[in-house]
Write a protein that holds these residues in place. Structure first.
Motif, PDB file in Angstrom:
ATOM      1  N   ARG A  12      19.011  38.344  33.571  1.00 52.92           N
ATOM      2  CA  ARG A  12      19.370  38.278  35.333  1.00 52.92           C
ATOM      3  C   ARG A  12      19.685  39.528  35.805  1.00 52.92           C
ATOM      4  N   TYR A  13      19.693  40.221  36.715  1.00 53.08           N
ATOM      5  CA  TYR A  13      20.495  41.782  37.757  1.00 53.08           C
ATOM      6  C   TYR A  13      20.699  40.677  38.593  1.00 53.08           C
ATOM      7  N   GLY A  14      22.111  41.024  38.391  1.00 54.12           N
ATOM      8  CA  GLY A  14      23.512  40.604  39.185  1.00 54.12           C
ATOM      9  C   GLY A  14      23.784  38.823  39.045  1.00 54.12           C
ATOM     10  N   SER A  15      23.040  38.658  39.936  1.00 53.20           N
ATOM     11  CA  SER A  15      22.377  37.072  40.886  1.00 53.20           C
ATOM     12  C   SER A  15      20.747  36.616  40.956  1.00 53.20           C
ATOM     13  N   LEU A  16      20.260  37.808  40.100  1.00 60.57           N
ATOM     14  CA  LEU A  16      18.717  37.633  40.291  1.00 60.57           C
ATOM     15  C   LEU A  16      18.256  37.616  38.579  1.00 60.57           C
ATOM     16  N   GLU A  17      17.772  36.498  38.170  1.00 59.70           N
ATOM     17  CA  GLU A  17      17.370  35.855  37.628  1.00 59.70           C
ATOM     18  C   GLU A  17      16.030  36.395  37.876  1.00 59.70           C
ATOM     19  N   VAL A  18      15.379  36.873  36.975  1.00 62.21           N
ATOM     20  CA  VAL A  18      13.626  36.955  36.935  1.00 62.21           C
ATOM     21  C   VAL A  18      12.992  36.482  35.561  1.00 62.21           C
ATOM     22  N   ILE A  19      14.122  36.143  34.488  1.00 62.69           N
ATOM     23  CA  ILE A  19      13.420  35.106  33.470  1.00 62.69           C
ATOM     24  C   ILE A  19      14.577  35.004  32.823  1.00 62.69           C
ATOM     25  N   GLY A  36       0.086  38.660  34.069  1.00 61.77           N
ATOM     26  CA  GLY A  36       0.650  37.760  35.709  1.00 61.77           C
ATOM     27  C   GLY A  36       0.467  38.105  35.958  1.00 61.77           C
ATOM     28  N   PRO A  37       0.752  37.964  37.623  1.00 59.43           N
ATOM     29  CA  PRO A  37       0.880  38.406  38.359  1.00 59.43           C
ATOM     30  C   PRO A  37       1.968  39.224  38.413  1.00 59.43           C
ATOM     31  N   SER A  38       1.753  40.284  39.615  1.00 61.54           N
ATOM     32  CA  SER A  38       3.124  41.662  39.598  1.00 61.54           C
ATOM     33  C   SER A  38       4.460  41.222  40.249  1.00 61.54           C
ATOM     34  N   GLY A  39       5.609  41.699  39.551  1.00 63.76           N
ATOM     35  CA  GLY A  39       7.108  41.206  39.303  1.00 63.76           C
ATOM     36  C   GLY A  39       7.291  40.025  38.640  1.00 63.76           C
ATOM     37  N   CYS A  40       6.158  39.562  37.527  1.00 57.19           N
ATOM     38  CA  CYS A  40       6.448  38.289  36.895  1.00 57.19           C
ATOM     39  C   CYS A  40       7.315  38.387  35.767  1.00 57.19           C
ATOM     40  N   GLY A  41       7.493  39.588  35.286  1.00 58.45           N
ATOM     41  CA  GLY A  41       8.888  39.622  34.500  1.00 58.45           C
ATOM     42  C   GLY A  41       8.122  40.426  33.161  1.00 58.45           C
ATOM     43  N   LYS A  42       6.895  40.783  32.934  1.00 59.81           N
ATOM     44  CA  LYS A  42       6.350  41.500  31.729  1.00 59.81           C
ATOM     45  C   LYS A  42       7.211  42.918  31.894  1.00 59.81           C
ATOM     46  N   SER A  43       6.705  43.130  32.569  1.00 60.66           N
ATOM     47  CA  SER A  43       7.808  45.219  31.645  1.00 60.66           C
ATOM     48  C   SER A  43       9.214  44.233  31.007  1.00 60.66           C
ATOM     49  N   THR A  44      10.273  44.031  31.712  1.00 60.06           N
ATOM     50  CA  THR A  44      10.849  43.409  31.666  1.00 60.06           C
ATOM     51  C   THR A  44      11.146  42.879  30.041  1.00 60.06           C
ATOM     52  N   LEU A  45       9.944  41.967  30.085  1.00 62.08           N
ATOM     53  CA  LEU A  45      10.063  40.908  28.707  1.00 62.08           C
ATOM     54  C   LEU A  45       9.721  42.634  27.784  1.00 62.08           C
ATOM     55  N   PHE A  81       4.629  53.186  27.997  1.00 63.00           N
ATOM     56  CA  PHE A  81       4.886  52.665  28.738  1.00 63.00           C
ATOM     57  C   PHE A  81       4.287  52.670  29.844  1.00 63.00           C
ATOM     58  N   GLN A  82       3.915  51.961  31.427  1.00 65.75           N
ATOM     59  CA  GLN A  82       3.754  51.950  32.718  1.00 65.75           C
ATOM     60  C   GLN A  82       3.060  53.621  32.941  1.00 65.75           C
ATOM     61  N   SER A  83       4.153  54.263  33.235  1.00 65.72           N
ATOM     62  CA  SER A  83       4.351  55.487  33.662  1.00 65.72           C
ATOM     63  C   SER A  83       4.773  55.949  31.879  1.00 65.72           C
ATOM     64  N   ASP A 158       2.270  48.621  27.805  1.00 67.30           N
ATOM     65  CA  ASP A 158       2.755  48.241  29.483  1.00 67.30           C
ATOM     66  C   ASP A 158       1.747  48.863  29.683  1.00 67.30           C
ATOM     67  N   GLU A 159       0.594  48.270  30.537  1.00 69.55           N
ATOM     68  CA  GLU A 159      -0.572  48.844  30.797  1.00 69.55           C
ATOM     69  C   GLU A 159      -1.293  50.054  30.874  1.00 69.55           C
ATOM     70  N   PRO A 160      -1.840  50.423  29.471  1.00 72.84           N
ATOM     71  CA  PRO A 160      -1.298  51.757  28.893  1.00 72.84           C
ATOM     72  C   PRO A 160      -2.859  52.584  29.428  1.00 72.84           C
ATOM     73  N   THR A 191      -1.466  43.781  30.473  1.00 69.65           N
ATOM     74  CA  THR A 191      -2.202  44.031  31.388  1.00 69.65           C
ATOM     75  C   THR A 191      -2.821  43.684  32.585  1.00 69.65           C
ATOM     76  N   HIS A 192      -3.122  43.812  33.420  1.00 72.33           N
ATOM     77  CA  HIS A 192      -3.734  43.583  34.946  1.00 72.33           C
ATOM     78  C   HIS A 192      -4.927  42.674  34.611  1.00 72.33           C
ATOM     79  N   ASP A 193      -6.106  43.660  33.612  1.00 70.67           N
ATOM     80  CA  ASP A 193      -6.729  43.825  33.798  1.00 70.67           C
ATOM     81  C   ASP A 193      -7.382  42.401  32.659  1.00 70.67           C
TER      82      ASP A 193
HETATM   83  N1  LIG Z   1      16.832  46.758  37.467  1.00 75.63           N
HETATM   84  C1  LIG Z   1      16.180  45.798  38.181  1.00 75.63           C
HETATM   85  N2  LIG Z   1      17.287  46.070  39.092  1.00 75.63           N
HETATM   86  C2  LIG Z   1      16.948  44.662  40.090  1.00 75.63           C
HETATM   87  N3  LIG Z   1      15.587  43.221  39.874  1.00 75.63           N
HETATM   88  C3  LIG Z   1      14.998  44.296  39.218  1.00 75.63           C
HETATM   89  C4  LIG Z   1      15.542  45.151  38.235  1.00 75.63           C
HETATM   90  N4  LIG Z   1      14.586  45.972  37.634  1.00 75.63           N
HETATM   91  C5  LIG Z   1      13.227  44.801  37.801  1.00 75.63           C
HETATM   92  N5  LIG Z   1      13.781  43.876  38.781  1.00 75.63           N
HETATM   93  C6  LIG Z   1      13.053  42.742  39.468  1.00 75.63           C
HETATM   94  O1  LIG Z   1      12.432  41.680  37.893  1.00 75.63           O
HETATM   95  C7  LIG Z   1      11.451  41.402  38.299  1.00 75.63           C
HETATM   96  C8  LIG Z   1      10.083  41.474  36.941  1.00 75.63           C
HETATM   97  O2  LIG Z   1       9.608  42.884  37.104  1.00 75.63           O
HETATM   98  P1  LIG Z   1       8.683  43.558  35.840  1.00 75.63           P
HETATM   99  O3  LIG Z   1       9.017  44.900  36.399  1.00 75.63           O
HETATM  100  O4  LIG Z   1       8.829  43.093  34.800  1.00 75.63           O
HETATM  101  O5  LIG Z   1       6.962  42.689  36.714  1.00 75.63           O
HETATM  102  P2  LIG Z   1       5.902  43.066  35.653  1.00 75.63           P
HETATM  103  O6  LIG Z   1       5.452  41.860  35.494  1.00 75.63           O
HETATM  104  O7  LIG Z   1       5.824  43.972  35.001  1.00 75.63           O
HETATM  105  O8  LIG Z   1       5.092  43.908  37.890  1.00 75.63           O
HETATM  106  P3  LIG Z   1       4.172  44.965  37.727  1.00 75.63           P
HETATM  107  O9  LIG Z   1       2.638  43.858  36.803  1.00 75.63           O
HETATM  108  O10 LIG Z   1       3.458  44.678  38.930  1.00 75.63           O
HETATM  109  O11 LIG Z   1       4.119  45.843  36.392  1.00 75.63           O
HETATM  110  C9  LIG Z   1      10.365  41.593  39.634  1.00 75.63           C
HETATM  111  O12 LIG Z   1      10.877  41.288  40.461  1.00 75.63           O
HETATM  112  C10 LIG Z   1      11.317  43.109  39.913  1.00 75.63           C
HETATM  113  O13 LIG Z   1      11.303  43.323  41.179  1.00 75.63           O
END
Ligand SMILES: Nc1ncnc2c1ncn2[C@@H]1O[C@H](COP(=O)(O)OP(=O)(O)OP(=O)(O)O)[C@@H](O)[C@H]1O
Ligand SMILES: [Mg+2]
Length: 358
Positions: A12-19, A36-45, A81-83, A158-160, A191-193
């Motif tokens: 969770r980031y504050g009230s935002l639940e990402v996973i 998974g699509p962009s923003g689905c939480g792959k990098s976070t995981l 990393f992605q970067s 992460d998408e190397p 990966t996105h590919d």
């Molecule tokens: N520090 C943060 N504060 C708030 N939200 C965040 C933070 N970091 C990531 N998020 C949100 O968490 C969600 C998952 O992000 P993540 O980077 O894991 O996605 P991803 O699957 O790796 O996407 P991509 O394929 O674009 O790299 C996104 O909606 C993102 O906006």
């Protein structure tokens, strides 16, 4: 070597639940791709497994060790990393060897490891350069080299390869796979590919909105997608979907046109009259011809790729893509006939999107 176990891990980031609470078991020496699509939480995981991001709930294990509070440097995990996150003031060689230097390995050993990795990655001519003097693709390979030389128990990618040109990408894909076979380190690869995901993985995990939609061997996900999300995500060009209602041996579309069920539905159709369904057929499971009979369709566009030809047709008002192995020449507007491979048809519930049992 190490397995990875996630039990109800959430972020969770504050009230935002990402996973929202994810269970995942990765076996020792396994190569798992995460898509998974962009923003689905792959990098976070990945970052939670690496220890670069705190876990808001649940437990994470590497091997038998619970690592919720273990600092990254004590996890014996290497992440690409992605970067690339290279040190700008260090040469390529120093960037690659930095982690080893911290671990106080002998200078000669470090040099050898860097030399071997540089050869694998086609970086030998650049060892004395600084990151600012490299192209994006070269930097990405340095980041990869930095991970390889450490020989960790767990690799997190992460998408190397996202910044490499198509040719180098394919070459690196093979390299990483061979490397995995040689080193045997457990690997999680984002990966996105989807070709990358299919070709490299022992197992693919498909994520959406921080949840796992389906996981399994590449062929399993391709052959038996559990839902429309996975069906459309795995395979390229994507699976065709025909949405309609079953009525009197026909599939009736919203625009009123009909197709005979015998032509477009699996032999044992798991649905009944009045039910709204989505029938799925992969572009490579459709035969197209000018004269073999079947479902009449009209050519919209023909896209040759060299090996395959993608033919986009209008079938009773629905757009259908056919992937033809042979050269296929046609002009938009031409009348053609389609035949679906009945054994390879999928059927989904139109509301829930889940596969109906076949
Ligand atoms: N520090 C943060 N504060 C708030 N939200 C965040 C933070 N970091 C990531 N998020 C949100 O968490 C969600 C998952 O992000 P993540 O980077 O894991 O996605 P991803 O699957 O790796 O996407 P991509 O394929 O674009 O790299 C996104 O909606 C993102 O906006
Ligand atoms: Mg990401």
């Amino acid at each position: 070597m190490a397995s990875v176990t996630l039990r109800q891990v959430c972020k969770r980031y504050g009230s935002l639940e990402v996973i929202p609470g994810l269970d995942l078991q990765i076996e020792d020496r396994e190569f798992v791709t995460l898509v998974g699509p962009s923003g689905c939480g792959k990098s976070t995981l990945l970052r939670m497994i690496a220890g670069l991001e705190t876990i808001s709930g649940g437990d994470a294990y590497i091997g038998d060790e619970k690592v919720n509070d273990t600092p990254p440097m004590h996890r014996d995990v290497a992440m690409v990393f992605q970067s690339y996150a290279l040190y700008p003031h260090m040469t390529v060689a120093d960037n690659m060897g930095f982690g080893l230097k911290l671990r106080r390995l002998a200078a000669q050993v470090i040099k050898e490891k860097i030399g071997t990795a540089a050869k694998t990655l086609n970086l030998s001519p650049y060892l004395a350069r600084f990151p600012g003097q490299l192209s994006g693709g070269q930097r990405q390979r340095v980041a990869m080299g930095r991970a390889i030389v450490r020989n960790p128990r767990l690799f997190l990618f992460d998408e190397p390869l996202s910044n490499l040109d198509a040719q180098l990408r394919v070459q690196m894909r093979t390299e990483i796979k061979s490397l995995h076979r040689r080193l045997g380190s457990t690997s999680i690869y984002v990966t996105h590919d989807q070709i990358e995901a299919m070709t490299m993985a022992d197992r693919i995990v498909v994520m959406n909105h921080g949840r796992i939609e389906q996981q399994g061997a590449p062929e399993t996900l391709y052959d038996k997608p559990a839902n429309m999300f996975v069906a459309s995500f795995i395979g390229s060009p994507a699976m065709n979907f025909l949405k309609g209602v079953i009525a009197d041996g026909q599939l009736r579309f919203e625009n009123g046109s009909m197709l005979p069920l015998a032509e477009v539905a699996p032999p044992s159709l798991p649905a009944t009259t009045g039910q709204a369904v989505v029938l799925g057929i992969r572009p490579e499971r459709i035969d197209i011809s000018f004269d073999h009979g079947g479902l009449a369709a009209t050519i919209i566009e023909v896209e040759p790729t060299g090996l395959d030809t993608h033919v986009i047709c209008d079938l009773a008002g629905q757009m259908v893509t056919v992937n033809q192995r042979h050269r296929f020449h046609a002009t938009p507007g031409d009348r053609v006939y389609l035949r679906f491979d009945h054994e390879k048809l999928h059927c989904f519930d139109a509301e829930a999107g889940v596969a109906l049992d076949m």
